[in-house]
Every structure is written in structure tokens, then in C-alpha cells.
Design a protein around this motif. Structure first.
Motif, PDB file in Angstrom:
ATOM      1  N   ASP A 203      -3.996   7.891  -0.798  1.00 56.84           N
ATOM      2  CA  ASP A 203      -3.663   6.513  -1.160  1.00 56.84           C
ATOM      3  C   ASP A 203      -3.327   6.459  -2.646  1.00 56.84           C
ATOM      4  OD1 ASP A 203      -3.442   3.805  -1.571  1.00 56.84           O
ATOM      5  OD2 ASP A 203      -5.275   3.272  -0.500  1.00 56.84           O
TER       6      ASP A 203
ATOM      7  N   SER B 267      -2.049   3.610  -4.109  1.00 55.56           N
ATOM      8  CA  SER B 267      -1.792   2.192  -4.367  1.00 55.56           C
ATOM      9  C   SER B 267      -2.176   1.762  -5.772  1.00 55.56           C
ATOM     10  CB  SER B 267      -2.547   1.329  -3.342  1.00 55.56           C
ATOM     11  OG  SER B 267      -2.169   1.653  -2.028  1.00 55.56           O
TER      12      SER B 267
ATOM     13  N   ASN C 248       0.844  -1.188   0.000  1.00 55.93           N
ATOM     14  CA  ASN C 248       0.000   0.000   0.000  1.00 55.93           C
ATOM     15  C   ASN C 248       0.882   1.241   0.000  1.00 55.93           C
ATOM     16  OD1 ASN C 248      -2.423  -1.450   0.102  1.00 55.93           O
ATOM     17  ND2 ASN C 248      -2.328  -1.603   2.329  1.00 55.93           N
TER      18      ASN C 248
END
Length: 677
Positions: free
Chosen positions: A562, A564, A515
Motif C-alpha cells: 500500500d 497511499s 488508494n
């Protein structure tokens, strides 16, 4: 209902009847029929009111059948796509969910899993890791003390976490794996594991360990190579056969230039090999030209000393040395931080030298600390001098702003032991952790930091930190979270850099299967955390020259984004505040690696093992429908008849209130009609 309550009800009935007769028989002379009706209505009204005053309680028993649970846990990881099983998995799930006989007998609970367990919304097969160990541990918490047979639709390949055989055994529910994926064994070469440090130091050589595995019957000769760009920097011939089917290679690579250096390790595949994805791995090393040196100074031994060394040196950029107080003075110029553990009068010269050299320090004060001495040498804080000790649990200060602190579930940590009393500060300070005494939260600092005269200091009032690290491992099955917390504290204390209004927390490179979270903090002109700012990150792919803008979201005392979903490449980024002309830039690399594509077959042996040890049965895609009959005919899964008893007070019975109101209303209208009012 008790005997006493029954007597009260009888008495209430007698009183109500006597009052009604007195009103309409003794005092009133009228038609007998009307008097009898008026008496009845008055009796009902008075008796109802008296019943409400007595308020008897009745037992209300409800009998019902509780169906057993049927848990469906579906693998939503990328390995399902890699094995071309996404259509099969979706078909199995729909057939089981829509089977009316199963729904009649069981309560169906459907979950998907990758690295974590989720209530199923839809299947995407995009999860980057599989942690079946965590799945069974979480299901154990949900279905404890219930009858809940569990169907696991998966290839059985785990990429993260402990061996799931043990957690499946503790689950104590019958497990029915439906195996998806190819079960045929093929000849396969695999680079199973690559161990390398995250950091290396300029002009040094850093070690690399490669674990190579072969599954097959024939003799194989091949080569292991490490390349950087188009250059081969290491190679080694290797051979395998049926019995000699694994190799461990240890070698070193040079670190000649500062910065992030990318490499690719490859075990050259054979022409007939079916899965060549697992033959190579990308890795990177950040070459640095300096190392943070930290001294731990103590006059007595304690488990905390070893724990601190382990946590601090988890980051290879840091080195810890143990010193006595007098030894430290001569080495101050080489130290970036001094940790002082349980100081006493023997530390007097060291405190004077630290003050003279304006050095940063971290003081840990426990029961063996001489607080008379500490109060004397400290210009900025004092502590009550009380010999009695107390256990203090930590409570996170969500508004701490000097650096980003992640919540490690501190309130689950064991208490630290320290002297009873309250510290007082003569300078502005920030508490990272507050003291919590049993269930009472206080505003007293347990761990605090402050800055004065371009020097940073921290003070912890308590010892037995080693228990915190152990508890963190129990909570997360890893020391990483706690070591990162200690690492951030050491990084903050070892630096004297001026605080910026915009701080970014990120890594130089990320594995493609991890992640990618970037954190930021924004401060107003008074250097107070500003939770109302809108931050955006502009990420640019250096190779494709494409850019995208993503907003940060607020989480506790920091902003997070995020990333990812980004593909493997080199990236630059700029974080900007919308209300002011403040920005900060950096760069990072995402290494190309999908751990879910390292498998060629389903792990049939592991799935069969957890089925057998749980008194379940394993199935394949071509016979999965037989699981329906097996579950329907299994005598272990029968509905359980249960009853619930509720104690209902009469005052909650609304019909009695309606009856009283109705009898009073009828009586009034009849009296009005007959001219009695």
C-alpha cells in the motif's frame, strides 16, 4: 420438569431408602444411633447416584436489564482539518464518552469513519474520502432490531458513494448530527467535476467535459484554462450570476505523444474568494498507439453479449465487435481475441481457421451449446453429453497463478446454468473458478484457462454472466470490480507473452485521493506460485530524489503493498526478490488532488434533513452539550427488562458430585473407625 421425571425421582428415593435400611437395619445389629447415621449416609450416596442416572433438567431463569445503545460516529476525514475543526471534534467526543450519566443510561459504541466504518482507536483526520452512505448501511446491519440513537459528529460533506439521505432513512434509528465547520455562506467558484477518459490514442483528439459552479449573488466574469506544464492548451471565458450559476464546457485536446500526459484545469478565482483549492484539478491521460480488438461471435442473442461488451470496453484500450461465425474468418488478422458464445455446427469453419492461425479464444458453453460438435473440434477437453441442466455457483480458486484474481465474493453470485456433467482435460489447465452445486464444493472447473503451442484459451461452462455483473454492483455499488476481473481475463487471453517469474500489477497514474495498491506474483523455476518469497519495493521520487523501501505482504495468491501515503509526484520503482537476483521496474504518477479540501462549509442542510426524517435533532458546536439532557430525558430510551431461560441438566451440578463423594468418604472413615471394615 415432567411428571414422569418426578415419579422417577420418588421411585429413586424409595429404592435408596430401602437399600440403606436393608444394609444397616436388617443385616447389621449395632448401636441404633450409629445405624441411623450409616443409613442416612448410604441413602445420600445411593440416591445421589440414581439422580445422576435419571439426570432431571431444571429451568434456570436469569432476569437482567438491557440498556439501549448510544452510537457515536465521528468523521475522521481530512476535511475536518481543512475546516480547522479537529480540536472541536476531539473535545465533543471526549465530553460525550466521559459523561457518567450517559454511560449509566446507555451502552456507548464509538466508531470513526472515512471511506469505511471502523471501531474507534484514535482520531488522525487523515482519511482521504468520506462515504456517509456506507456508514449508515453498515450501521443498519449492526443495530438492526435494537434501540440505538446515533450521534454523528461531522461536517456532512460526502466525497464518495450514493446520497446518504436514503441510507439514513433506512437506518430506522434517531440520528443526532452535531455539525462542525463554518455554516456561513461565501461567494465561491468551483470546478465541480471533470470527466475525461483514462486512455487516448496517438494522433487523435480526446474529449474533456468540465462542470463549473458558482455560489454567490454578484455577476462574475472569469476564465477557464487547461495547462500542460507552462503551456496553455485551452482557455474559455465564462460568466456567472445568481440565476445563471453553472456551466458545462465540452472540448477536445490533442494526443500527440505516447505516454502519460499530465494537465491542470483551473477556473480562475476572484480576489475575494475564500476557498481557492476547489478551483483547480489535475488530470492525466495515457496516450497509446494500439488498441485491443475483441470479437464476440454468436449465432443467437443473449443478455451476456451486451454485458461482455460493456465490461470489456470499460477499458478504453479495448474495442468489441459482434460478428457471425463466417464474418469472423475474414477479420482474424485484425483480432487479438475471439469470444465464442454457445458454439454449434455453424462454427466449424471458424474453429478450423482459429486453429490454422493459432489464435487465442474464449469459449462460453451453456445449455444452447452443441457439445457433440464442441467435443469434436476441441483437441484438449471433452464434456459429458447430457441434456439435463444444472445450476452452478462459483467458488474462487485461491491458488490460481496465471494472473492476479481478486476475490469479488464470488460465492454470493447467482448460479450459472449449464449442462450437467464433468469436463475432462487432456492438457495441464488451471481453474479460476470451481463449480459449487448448492452447498457442495467440487473440484470441477467452472472457468478454466490453459496454454498450448504458444496459444491461450479459456473455457466457461455456463451462461447468464450478466447476473454476476448485476450482483457485483449490488455488493459494491459499482461495476468496476467485476469489469476489472473481465478486463484481466481478456488482457491475459489477448496476449501471447511468455510468463515471467515476477509479475507486477499497477496503474500508470493514480488520483491523489485514491488508494494506491501495487500487486505482485512471484513464481519458482517450475512457474508455481511461491508464497515463501520476500519481496520489497524501492520507490524513488523523481523530483525530490528520495527513496524508501517497503516490504510486500502476502494476500491469498499475490503480494501487495500500500503506497497511499506517498505525496503527489512522479515515481520510479523496482520490485526485488531477496532470495534470487530477480527484479522488475516501472514508473507511475500520483496526481495532486485532495477531494476533502473541496468544501468551504459544513453541509448543514443535509444533516438537518437526516435528523428531521429520523425523529432526531441537529446541534452545533456551541450548543452540543444540550444533547446530553435531551437524550437523558427522552422517554424512548429506557432500559428493557429481559430474561433468559437455560435448561440445566442435573449432571452439570458439581455440588451433587461433591455430596456423593463426601457421604461415601465419611461412611468409610466411620466404618473404619468402628472396626466394621
Amino acid at each position: 420438569m415432567s411428571t414422569q421425571t418426578i415419579l422417577y425421582i420418588i421411585l429413586a428415593g424409595v429404592i435408596a431408602l430401602l437399600l440403606a435400611l436393608f444394609q444397616y437395619k436388617y443385616k447389621t445389629k449395632g448401636a441404633p444411633k450409629k445405624s441411623a447415621l450409616f443409613t442416612l449416609l448410604r441413602f445420600i450416596s445411593i440416591f445421589g447416584v440414581l439422580l445422576l442416572l435419571i439426570n432431571p433438567k431444571f429451568n434456570q431463569v436469569t432476569v437482567y436489564n438491557q440498556k439501549p445503545n448510544l452510537v457515536l460516529a465521528v468523521d475522521n476525514s481530512n476535511s475536518i482539518v481543512h475546516l480547522n475543526q479537529e480540536n472541536n471534534v476531539s473535545k465533543i467526543l471526549e465530553d460525550l464518552k466521559n459523561n457518567q450519566l450517559l454511560n449509566n443510561k446507555f451502552t456507548l459504541d464509538v466508531f470513526s469513519f472515512g471511506n469505511t466504518l471502523h471501531t474507534l482507536d484514535s482520531l488522525s483526520f487523515k482519511e482521504k474520502q468520506t462515504n456517509l452512505d456506507k456508514v449508515f448501511r453498515e450501521l443498519t446491519q449492526i443495530y438492526k432490531n435494537t434501540v440505538s440513537p446515533t450521534i454523528v459528529i461531522s461536517d456532512g460533506n460526502q466525497t464518495y458513494g450514493n446520497d446518504y439521505e436514503y441510507s439514513a432513512k433506512k437506518y430506522n434509528q434517531p440520528i443526532y448530527p452535531i455539525v462542525v465547520g463554518d455554516t456561513t455562506q461565501y461567494s465561491d467558484l468551483k470546478l465541480k467535476q471533470l470527466n475525461v477518459n483514462k486512455y487516448a490514442f496517438l494522433k487523435n483528439k480526446f474529449p474533456v467535459e468540465a462542470i463549473l459552479v458558482y455560489n454567490g449573488e454578484e455577476n462574475i466574469n472569469t476564465k477557464f484554462v487547461v495547462t500542460s506544464g507552462k503551456n496553455t492548451i485551452f482557455s474559455n471565458n465564462v460568466s456567472f450570476n445568481k440565476t445563471d450559476n453553472s456551466k458545462i464546457l465540452n472540448f477536445t485536446l490533442p494526443a500527440n505523444n505516447v505516454g502519460v500526459k499530465s494537465y491542470k484545469a483551473t477556473l480562475i478565482p476572484t480576489e475575494s474568494e475564500k476557498n481557492k483549492t476547489n478551483n483547480s484539478k489535475n488530470f492525466a491521460v495515457e496516450v497509446v498507439d494500439e488498441k485491443t480488438k475483441v470479437a464476440i461471435v454468436s449465432s443467437n442473442l443473449h443478455p451476456d453479449l451486451g454485458m461482455l461488451k460493456k465490461s470489456i470496453e470499460a477499458n478504453e484500450q479495448r474495442k468489441v465487435v459482434y460478428l457471425k461465425p463466417q464474418e469472423t474468418i475474414s477479420q482474424l488478422n485484425d483480432l487479438q481475441l475471439v469470444i465464442i458464445y454457445n458454439p454449434n455446427n455453424s462454427f466449424k469453419s471458424l474453429f478450423e481457421a482459429l486453429k490454422l492461425n493459432n489464435k487465442n479464444k474464449f469459449v462460453i458453453a451453456g445449455p444452447k451449446t452443441d457439445f457433440n460438435f464442441l467435443n469434436t473440434v476441441s483437441d484438449y477437453y471433452q464434456h459429458d453429453i447430457i441434456s439435463q441442466t444444472e445450476d452452478y455457483q462459483p467458488k474462487l480458486n485461491a491458488n490460481y497463478n496465471s494472473f492476479i484474481v481478486d476475490d469479488l465474493d464470488f460465492e454470493s453470485f447467482p448460479p450459472l446454468i449449464s449442462n450437467f456433467g464433468e469436463p475432462s482435460f487432456s492438457v495441464p489447465f488451471e481453474s479460476i473458478l470451481y463449480k459449487k452445486i448448492k452447498s457442495i464444493n467440487t473440484e470441477e472447473p467452472l472457468l478454466a484457462t490453459f496454454e498450448i503451442n504458444k496459444r491461450r484459451e479459456a473455457i466457461l461452462f455456463g451462461e447468464n454472466l450478466w447476473k454476476w455483473r448485476s450482483q457485483s454492483f449490488i455488493n459494491n455499488k459499482s461495476f468496476n470490480q467485476f469489469d476489472n476481473f473481465i478486463g484481466k481475463l481478456v488482457q491475459y487471453l489477448a496476449s501471447n507473452k511468455r510468463k515471467n517469474r515476477l509479475d507486477i500489477d499497477y496503474e500508470s497514474f493514480y488520483q491523489g485521493s485514491s488508494n494506491i495498491i501495487i500487486s505482485a506474483q512471484f513464481f519458482n523455476k517450475n512457474y508455481e506460485f511461491d508464497a515463501n518469497e520476500n519481496l520489497n519495493i524501492i520507490v524513488t521520487d523523481k523530483i525530490n530524489k528520495t527513496s524508501k523501501t517497503i516490504p510486500f505482504i502476502l494476500k491469498n495468491n499475490n503480494y501487495q503493498v500500500d503506497l497511499s501515503d506517498l505525496a503527489a509526484s512522479d515515481y520510479t520503482f523496482t520490485v526485488k526478490a531477496t532470495s534470487e537476483n530477480i527484479s522488475k521496474s516501472g514508473n507511475f504518477k500520483i496526481l495532486e488532488y485532495n477531494i476533502e479540501q473541496q468544501f468551504l462549509n459544513a453541509n448543514i442542510s443535509k444533516l438537518k434533513t437526516i435528523a428531521n426524517q429520523s425523529n432526531g435533532t441537529s446541534y452545533y458546536f456551541n450548543d452540543y452539550k444540550s444533547i446530553i439532557n435531551d437524550l437523558l430525558n427522552d422517554e424512548r430510551y429506557k432500559p428493557i427488562q429481559k430474561s433468559s431461560k437455560n435448561i440445566v441438566p442435573l449432571i452439570d451440578w458439581k455440588y451433587l458430585l461433591v455430596l456423593i463423594a463426601l457421604s461415601l468418604a465419611i461412611e468409610w472413615f466411620m466404618r473404619k473407625y468402628n472396626g466394621l471394615i
